[in-house]
Design a protein around this motif. Structure first.
Motif, PDB file in Angstrom:
ATOM      1  N   VAL A 288     -33.918  -3.665   2.940  1.00 22.31           N
ATOM      2  CA  VAL A 288     -33.030  -2.627   2.396  1.00 22.31           C
ATOM      3  C   VAL A 288     -31.641  -3.197   2.054  1.00 22.31           C
ATOM      4  O   VAL A 288     -30.664  -2.472   2.015  1.00 22.31           O
ATOM      5  N   TRP A 289     -31.591  -4.523   1.845  1.00 24.11           N
ATOM      6  CA  TRP A 289     -30.393  -5.208   1.355  1.00 24.11           C
ATOM      7  C   TRP A 289     -29.239  -5.254   2.359  1.00 24.11           C
ATOM      8  O   TRP A 289     -28.090  -5.440   1.975  1.00 24.11           O
ATOM      9  N   ASN A 290     -29.515  -5.126   3.640  1.00 25.72           N
ATOM     10  CA  ASN A 290     -28.474  -5.268   4.667  1.00 25.72           C
ATOM     11  C   ASN A 290     -28.414  -6.738   5.084  1.00 25.72           C
ATOM     12  O   ASN A 290     -28.916  -7.127   6.144  1.00 25.72           O
ATOM     13  N   GLU A 291     -27.813  -7.564   4.253  1.00 25.40           N
ATOM     14  CA  GLU A 291     -27.876  -9.016   4.455  1.00 25.40           C
ATOM     15  C   GLU A 291     -27.231  -9.455   5.768  1.00 25.40           C
ATOM     16  O   GLU A 291     -27.819 -10.219   6.545  1.00 25.40           O
ATOM     17  N   ALA A 292     -26.019  -8.969   6.038  1.00 27.02           N
ATOM     18  CA  ALA A 292     -25.308  -9.397   7.250  1.00 27.02           C
ATOM     19  C   ALA A 292     -26.081  -8.994   8.503  1.00 27.02           C
ATOM     20  O   ALA A 292     -26.218  -9.784   9.450  1.00 27.02           O
ATOM     21  N   GLU A 293     -26.599  -7.765   8.507  1.00 30.37           N
ATOM     22  CA  GLU A 293     -27.347  -7.286   9.675  1.00 30.37           C
ATOM     23  C   GLU A 293     -28.636  -8.077   9.863  1.00 30.37           C
ATOM     24  O   GLU A 293     -29.038  -8.392  10.987  1.00 30.37           O
ATOM     25  N   ALA A 294     -29.287  -8.403   8.747  1.00 26.58           N
ATOM     26  CA  ALA A 294     -30.523  -9.184   8.825  1.00 26.58           C
ATOM     27  C   ALA A 294     -30.250 -10.562   9.416  1.00 26.58           C
ATOM     28  O   ALA A 294     -30.981 -11.030  10.302  1.00 26.58           O
ATOM     29  N   ARG A 295     -29.197 -11.223   8.930  1.00 30.32           N
ATOM     30  CA  ARG A 295     -28.864 -12.558   9.445  1.00 30.32           C
ATOM     31  C   ARG A 295     -28.544 -12.505  10.935  1.00 30.32           C
ATOM     32  O   ARG A 295     -28.939 -13.401  11.702  1.00 30.32           O
ATOM     33  N   ALA A 296     -27.832 -11.456  11.362  1.00 24.80           N
ATOM     34  CA  ALA A 296     -27.480 -11.334  12.778  1.00 24.80           C
ATOM     35  C   ALA A 296     -28.731 -11.159  13.641  1.00 24.80           C
ATOM     36  O   ALA A 296     -28.856 -11.769  14.715  1.00 24.80           O
ATOM     37  N   ASP A 297     -29.665 -10.325  13.189  1.00 27.67           N
ATOM     38  CA  ASP A 297     -30.887 -10.107  13.963  1.00 27.67           C
ATOM     39  C   ASP A 297     -31.748 -11.367  14.002  1.00 27.67           C
ATOM     40  O   ASP A 297     -32.326 -11.708  15.041  1.00 27.67           O
ATOM     41  N   PHE A 298     -31.860 -12.065  12.875  1.00 27.61           N
ATOM     42  CA  PHE A 298     -32.654 -13.292  12.850  1.00 27.61           C
ATOM     43  C   PHE A 298     -32.034 -14.363  13.751  1.00 27.61           C
ATOM     44  O   PHE A 298     -32.747 -15.105  14.435  1.00 27.61           O
ATOM     45  N   ALA A 299     -30.701 -14.436  13.763  1.00 17.34           N
ATOM     46  CA  ALA A 299     -30.019 -15.406  14.620  1.00 17.34           C
ATOM     47  C   ALA A 299     -30.293 -15.105  16.092  1.00 17.34           C
ATOM     48  O   ALA A 299     -30.522 -16.021  16.903  1.00 17.34           O
ATOM     49  N   ARG A 300     -30.268 -13.818  16.442  1.00 23.30           N
ATOM     50  CA  ARG A 300     -30.554 -13.429  17.831  1.00 23.30           C
ATOM     51  C   ARG A 300     -32.008 -13.733  18.193  1.00 23.30           C
ATOM     52  O   ARG A 300     -32.298 -14.174  19.305  1.00 23.30           O
ATOM     53  N   ALA A 301     -32.921 -13.548  17.238  1.00 24.73           N
ATOM     54  CA  ALA A 301     -34.334 -13.839  17.488  1.00 24.73           C
ATOM     55  C   ALA A 301     -34.527 -15.326  17.784  1.00 24.73           C
ATOM     56  O   ALA A 301     -35.258 -15.695  18.720  1.00 24.73           O
ATOM     57  N   ILE A 302     -33.871 -16.202  17.012  1.00 19.86           N
ATOM     58  CA  ILE A 302     -33.968 -17.645  17.250  1.00 19.86           C
ATOM     59  C   ILE A 302     -33.354 -18.013  18.591  1.00 19.86           C
ATOM     60  O   ILE A 302     -33.873 -18.869  19.318  1.00 19.86           O
ATOM     61  N   GLN A 303     -32.232 -17.368  18.922  1.00 19.31           N
ATOM     62  CA  GLN A 303     -31.579 -17.629  20.209  1.00 19.31           C
ATOM     63  C   GLN A 303     -32.529 -17.321  21.371  1.00 19.31           C
ATOM     64  O   GLN A 303     -32.580 -18.061  22.358  1.00 19.31           O
ATOM     65  N   LEU A 304     -33.290 -16.224  21.228  1.00 20.32           N
ATOM     66  CA  LEU A 304     -34.213 -15.831  22.289  1.00 20.32           C
ATOM     67  C   LEU A 304     -35.494 -16.665  22.273  1.00 20.32           C
ATOM     68  O   LEU A 304     -36.095 -16.908  23.320  1.00 20.32           O
TER      69      LEU A 304
END
Length: 363
Positions: free
Chosen positions: A300-316
């Motif tokens: 849905v084009w929420n680029e910043a939110e998507a990047r933040a969630d993906f970064a947290r997923a990699i962290q975990l």
């Protein structure tokens, strides 16, 4: 071999008995504030409807001026009949009462006094939620039905809010599709005891997985949703935070993630965002919830939110780095394509305006 015809006197007595029974039913209904009008008489004998009988029927609910509130043939964009098992204390007792006056195939109008319809807004809200794949109890507070009817709490539907504030008689148009005697059908999950529900959940989960693997995503979502709604119903009987409440919540979470996977494939991204956020609010280390929410944000084009969630997923879970990189590349490609399309539209618009201005100046 031809069977001898029944004596005419026997037929006349049978018809007379049947007619008297229907007259008695009508008198009883009228005395209780219910007026029945048969539109199509149906077929066969009138059942005795013992407890445990399953009835399937279509319904249309209208105000007395003809305004339609609900119609099972169109609710949620599909046709899905109502199913009741008699004796299970459905929220709207008048439906259990009137269906026991119907034959298979019969269509009838039942005009019911306010005393029978006061709880209809709550019932309608649950039915509407179910038809849209939501929790049946969404929008209902933890208080008794009567308290809700007399409160000023909005139900999220203007017509139901109006009916809640001003209870009135309603007309239920029912078409009886099927009458199944006790023991002739498999119980639906909502009709099971709490113990039976807990035993059935793993099989429903497996059924959902099988449907998903076969590519029937909508049917899989319905299976997952059925199990989730059942567990939430059981969870409401427990104190939040207690051991049994937590146990049930841990059963709900993987089902909800599977449901989100289906909804993503069906293009219902905002529902995915809502459910994944609810999981993360309780379990901020749920890597699957972050990954699925990141994909929904990207869709849905929420680029910043998507990047933040993906970064947290990699962290975990660092092993997800390759999968996340793939999702990010896909998102970036979509963004570039979108920007290219928008640039083309603006260019065409600029050229059109320039030509229009030139034509105006030389006209």
């Amino acid at each position: 071999m031809l069977r001898a015809a029944a004596p005419s006197g026997l037929n006349e007595r049978h018809c007379s008995t049947s007619s008297r029974r229907m007259e008695e039913i009508d008198l009883k209904l009228n005395a209780d504030g219910i007026k029945k009008k048969v539109i199509s008489p149906g077929k066969g004998e009138l059942s005795t409807f013992p407890n445990g009988t399953k009835v399937k029927f279509h319904y249309r609910t209208s105000l007395c001026d003809g305004t339609v509130l609900d119609d099972s043939r169109t609710m949620g964009g599909r046709s899905k009949p109502m199913e009741l098992i008699l004796g299970k204390k459905f929220k709207l007792p008048v439906w259990e009462q009137v269906v026991t006056t119907m034959r298979e195939g019969e269509i009838a109008d039942f005009t019911c006094d306010v005393k029978h319809t006061a709880l209809y807004p709550l019932v309608s809200l649950s039915l509407r939620n179910i038809s849209h794949g939501k929790d049946p109890l969404e929008g209902q507070r933890h208080c008794c039905g009567i308290a809700q009817v007399h409160s000023h709490h909005s139900m999220g539907h203007p017509d139901l809010d109006k009916l809640q504030a001003n209870p009135q008689p309603l007309v239920f148009t029912l078409e009886m599709l099927e009458i199944l005697p006790p023991g002739s059908f498999q119980l639906e999950i909502w009709a099971m005891t709490d113990e039976e529900k807990m035993q059935a959940i793993p099989q429903i989960h497996e059924d959902g997985n099988a449907l998903f693997k076969s590519g029937d995503i909508s049917a899989a979502a319905e299976k997952y949703y059925s199990a989730i709604a059942c567990l939430k119903n059981l969870q409401m009987k427990e104190r939040p935070g207690d051991d049994q409440w937590i146990k049930l919540d841990l059963m709900i979470t993987p089902l909800l993630l599977n449901y989100c996977q289906c909804k993503h494939l069906l293009g219902q991204y905002y529902e995915v965002l809502e459910h994944c956020s609810s999981i993360i609010n309780k379990y901020d280390d749920n890597v699957k919830a972050y990954f699925k929410r990141g994909k929904a944000h990207a869709a849905v084009w929420n680029e910043a939110e998507a990047r933040a969630d993906f970064a947290r997923a990699i962290q975990l879970d660092p092993s997800l780095e390759t999968s996340v990189a793939k999702e990010l590349r896909a998102m970036e490609d979509r963004i570039r394509e979108k920007q290219k399309e928008e640039k083309g539209r603006y260019k065409n618009l600029f050229n059109y305006n320039s030509k229009a201005s030139a034509a105006a100046s030389t006209g």
